[in-house]
Design a protein around this motif. Structure first.
Motif, PDB file in Angstrom:
ATOM      1  N   GLU A 208       0.827  -1.211   0.000  1.00 15.21           N
ATOM      2  CA  GLU A 208       0.000   0.000   0.000  1.00 15.21           C
ATOM      3  C   GLU A 208       0.862   1.263   0.000  1.00 15.21           C
ATOM      4  OE1 GLU A 208      -3.560   1.095   2.871  1.00 15.21           O
ATOM      5  OE2 GLU A 208      -3.701  -0.938   2.044  1.00 15.21           O
ATOM      6  N   THR A 211       2.259   1.751  -3.491  1.00 14.56           N
ATOM      7  CA  THR A 211       1.277   2.160  -4.514  1.00 14.56           C
ATOM      8  C   THR A 211       0.894   3.631  -4.375  1.00 14.56           C
ATOM      9  OG1 THR A 211      -0.583   1.475  -3.148  1.00 14.56           O
ATOM     10  CG2 THR A 211       0.245  -0.138  -4.734  1.00 14.56           C
ATOM     11  N   GLN A 212       1.140   4.195  -3.189  1.00 14.82           N
ATOM     12  CA  GLN A 212       0.800   5.608  -2.987  1.00 14.82           C
ATOM     13  C   GLN A 212       2.039   6.502  -3.007  1.00 14.82           C
ATOM     14  OE1 GLN A 212      -1.463   5.474   0.647  1.00 14.82           O
ATOM     15  NE2 GLN A 212      -3.011   4.167  -0.278  1.00 14.82           N
ATOM     16  N   ARG A 219       5.829   3.729  -8.344  1.00 15.78           N
ATOM     17  CA  ARG A 219       4.476   3.208  -8.569  1.00 15.78           C
ATOM     18  C   ARG A 219       4.430   2.235  -9.745  1.00 15.78           C
ATOM     19  NH1 ARG A 219       3.162   8.610  -8.177  1.00 15.78           N
ATOM     20  NH2 ARG A 219       2.283   8.714 -10.288  1.00 15.78           N
ATOM     21  N   CYS A 226       1.563  -6.096  -8.311  1.00 10.14           N
ATOM     22  CA  CYS A 226       0.139  -6.489  -8.341  1.00 10.14           C
ATOM     23  C   CYS A 226      -0.005  -7.906  -8.883  1.00 10.14           C
ATOM     24  CB  CYS A 226      -0.668  -5.549  -9.235  1.00 10.14           C
ATOM     25  SG  CYS A 226      -0.925  -3.917  -8.555  1.00 10.14           S
ATOM     26  N   VAL A 245      -6.424  -1.357  -6.558  1.00 12.30           N
ATOM     27  CA  VAL A 245      -5.133  -0.743  -6.906  1.00 12.30           C
ATOM     28  C   VAL A 245      -4.965  -0.701  -8.431  1.00 12.30           C
ATOM     29  CG1 VAL A 245      -2.622  -1.007  -6.739  1.00 12.30           C
ATOM     30  CG2 VAL A 245      -4.052  -1.461  -4.746  1.00 12.30           C
ATOM     31  N   ASN A 248      -7.200   1.946  -9.895  1.00  6.44           N
ATOM     32  CA  ASN A 248      -6.627   3.290  -9.640  1.00  6.44           C
ATOM     33  C   ASN A 248      -5.419   3.561 -10.532  1.00  6.44           C
ATOM     34  OD1 ASN A 248      -8.479   3.975  -7.726  1.00  6.44           O
ATOM     35  ND2 ASN A 248      -7.245   3.272  -5.989  1.00  6.44           N
TER      36      ASN A 248
END
Length: 587
Positions: A208, A211-212, A219, A226, A245, A248
């Protein structure tokens, strides 16, 4: 004295060579490490050679790369697996250098060594090495450490496992983007060694964070994560954690991240399963196909057939086909080219009716595209459509476009058509071929571009193999022999080339009666290039014809050419005579 100094000699030479100014000598010395280690023996290798390599910090990356590679296969030379830990210090040093390829090779070698070490040695030697690198002051050490966690994790006790997980979490939040990138890149491998309960908690929280990340370079590596994590998680966890994810990321503000999603989409679909793909990933994929960045559309277009395989034909027609129609007229030629390379594979998925109604018009528009690569990509995959719609429909709809391409002004397009002709001929059959394509094959023999003429000659050989010598005697040989009288010497040379290729397929009788007289007659040509090509062709015919014919016809002709005023003709005639003698001796 010399005998006493014997064992010292290799290490002394190595030390001298490794300090030599000439990089080639230093490289050769490193590449001979295994030989030197054998000469020294296992104990001296451990006590002298390895410490020396640890201290020898060569400043040339090429030498360091070679050293990192050699040490990875060095376990047998230090006394086997129980002494493998002595190889860790020099590799640890190499893990901290600035050059990326050296660090990568050192990590690869450490992984190879770690995979062979005993569990107790991993805990005593390898885990402290990983911790030291992860706590390194300079970012290069921390980058290298990320690729080593998966080697030790499974072998360590629970307390140490917790420590390793928390260290990796810190690496995922490191101040330096390069370290976070390395952590994102290796997360899948680390996760594969982890227990299921920690996978859902620790790994997912690390994931997490990544991914941010505010850096798109981090990213985009998380996108690969993933797919890797999706294979490890149970399907409901995958849909809960991974799917949002992906959705997004498909709308990420950085086109490079969206590009990675488009590129990895099939793997991501496999991770979340067909149901979630149909419900959530179809809209995401449609967005990528209509992305405003050409690079993203290229990646998405290249996956269109694979993606459609997961869907039902109805869903593909309803959602994907409208995008495909838009892409076939995309402003970027590279998008159209990517689409053309895979679109033929959609025919078996959609079935005959949908192919005829929906896909054929797209094929035709791409076949007439102004960009050669787009046309080539369609031509090379025609057989996939043929299996679905049958040869009659294919010939009515697509063949006129193919004939048009056979006369295309871009020679590479003409070349692709020629190379595709034998396959097309085998699918269409003799009758159809003679009616529609036979004249084209002869026309190419007099093309302005050499590569086309050469391919046309090869094409005649492949067609003869497909349809047989009797067919060739009726349709090819008379026309080929007629063209030997062409006023342009380059075209006459092509005919000689065609004869040399056709002769082995046609057999000795036809070669002797039809082809050989033409070659012999060409030896009287006024152009030297023709005459020395005659010598080459005659040499190639020797192995097909019997000895009496060679002695009566070929040899006298070659002897005559050896007295030609042109030096090249004489040279090739002599070469051919020597070739004749060798063939006769061997037979």
């Amino acid at each position: 004295m010399a005998a006493a100094d014997g064992p010292l000699y290799p290490i002394a030479v190595l030390i001298d060579e490794l300090k030599n100014e000439d990089i080639q000598l230093r490289l050769n010395s490193i590449r001979r490490l295994s030989t030197i280690a054998r000469a020294l023996g296992e104990e001296r290798t451990r006590k002298e050679l390895i410490p020396f390599l640890s201290e020898n910090n060569d400043d040339d990356d090429e030498v360091l790369l070679a050293m990192a590679e050699e040490l990875g296969v060095f376990i047998p030379y230090v006394g086997g697996v129980e002494h493998a830990h002595v190889l860790l210090p020099p590799l640890e040093t190499l893990c901290t250098v600035e050059e990326t390829c050296v660090r990568d090779k050192a990590v690869e070698s450490l992984c190879r060594i770690g995979a062979q070490m005993k569990e107790s040695d991993l805990v005593d030697w390898f885990v402290p090495l990983v911790k030291r690198l992860a706590a390194g002051e300079w970012f290069t050490a921390r980058v290298s450490s990320c690729g080593l966690f998966h080697v030790v994790y499974a072998s360590t006790p629970d307390q140490l496992k917790g420590e390793l997980r928390s260290i990796y979490t810190q690496l995922c939040q490191d101040d330096t983007p390069m370290v976070r990138r390395a952590a994102a890149s290796s997360l899948g491998k680390f996760a594969a060694t982890m227990e299921q309960n920690h996978l859902k908690t620790d790994i997912m929280s690390m994931f997490e964070d990544l991914t941010q990340d505010d850096q798109d370079s981090v990213r985009l590596l998380a996108v690969e994560g993933c797919a890797a994590l999706g294979k490890l998680l149970e399907s409901q966890d995958c849909i809960a954690h991974i799917l949002p994810v992906i959705v997004n990321f498909s709308q990420d503000k950085s086109w490079r991240v969206r590009y990675m999603v488009a590129n990895q989409l099939y793997e991501l679909c496999e991770a979340v399963g067909p149901e979630a793909t149909r419900a959530d990933l179809v809209p995401a994929y449609v967005r990528l196909l209509r992305d405003n960045e050409a690079e993203v559309r290229i990646a998405a277009a290249g996956k269109v057939t694979k993606f459609c395989r997961i869907l039902s034909p109805q869903l593909a027609i309803q959602h994907i086909l409208p995008c495909v129609k838009e892409l076939s007229t995309d402003s970027s030629q590279h998008v159209r080219s990517a689409l053309a390379s895979v679109i033929m594979g959609m025919a078996p998925i959609l079935g005959k009716d949908a192919t005829i109604e929906q896909l054929l018009p797209i094929f035709l528009s791409l076949l007439k595209d102004e960009f050669p690569d787009v046309r080539l990509n369609i031509i090379s995959k025609l057989d996939q459509v043929n299996q679905v719609i049958g040869i009659d429909l294919l010939s009515q709809s697509l063949l006129p476009a193919i004939v048009e391409l056979a006369e295309d002004r871009h020679w590479r397009v003409r070349l692709a058509i020629i190379e595709y002709i034998p396959l097309l001929a085998s699918q269409l059959g003799i009758g159809f071929f003679d009616d529609k394509l036979g004249a084209l094959c002869m026309q190419w023999l007099e093309d302005k571009v050499f590569s086309i003429r050469e391919a046309a000659a090869n094409n005649l050989k492949r067609l003869t193999e497909e349809f047989g010598p009797e067919w060739a005697m009726q349709h090819i040989i008379p026309e080929v022999l007629e063209k030997i009288n062409s006023p342009h010497y380059l075209y006459r040379m092509t005919i000689l080339r065609a004869i040399s290729l056709l002769a082995p397929v046609m057999g000795a009788d036809i070669t002797c009666q039809q082809l050989l007289p033409i070659v012999i007659a060409s030896s009287k040509d006024r152009v030297p290039n023709i005459k020395f090509n005659v010598a080459k062709v005659l040499q190639s015919l020797v192995s097909i014809l019997d000895q009496s014919l060679v002695d009566q016809t070929i040899r006298p002709c070659l002897v005559e050419l050896t007295e030609d005023p042109d030096v090249d003709v004489r040279y090739f005639a002599n070469e051919a005579l020597q070739g004749c003698d060798q063939v006769m001796m061997s037979s």
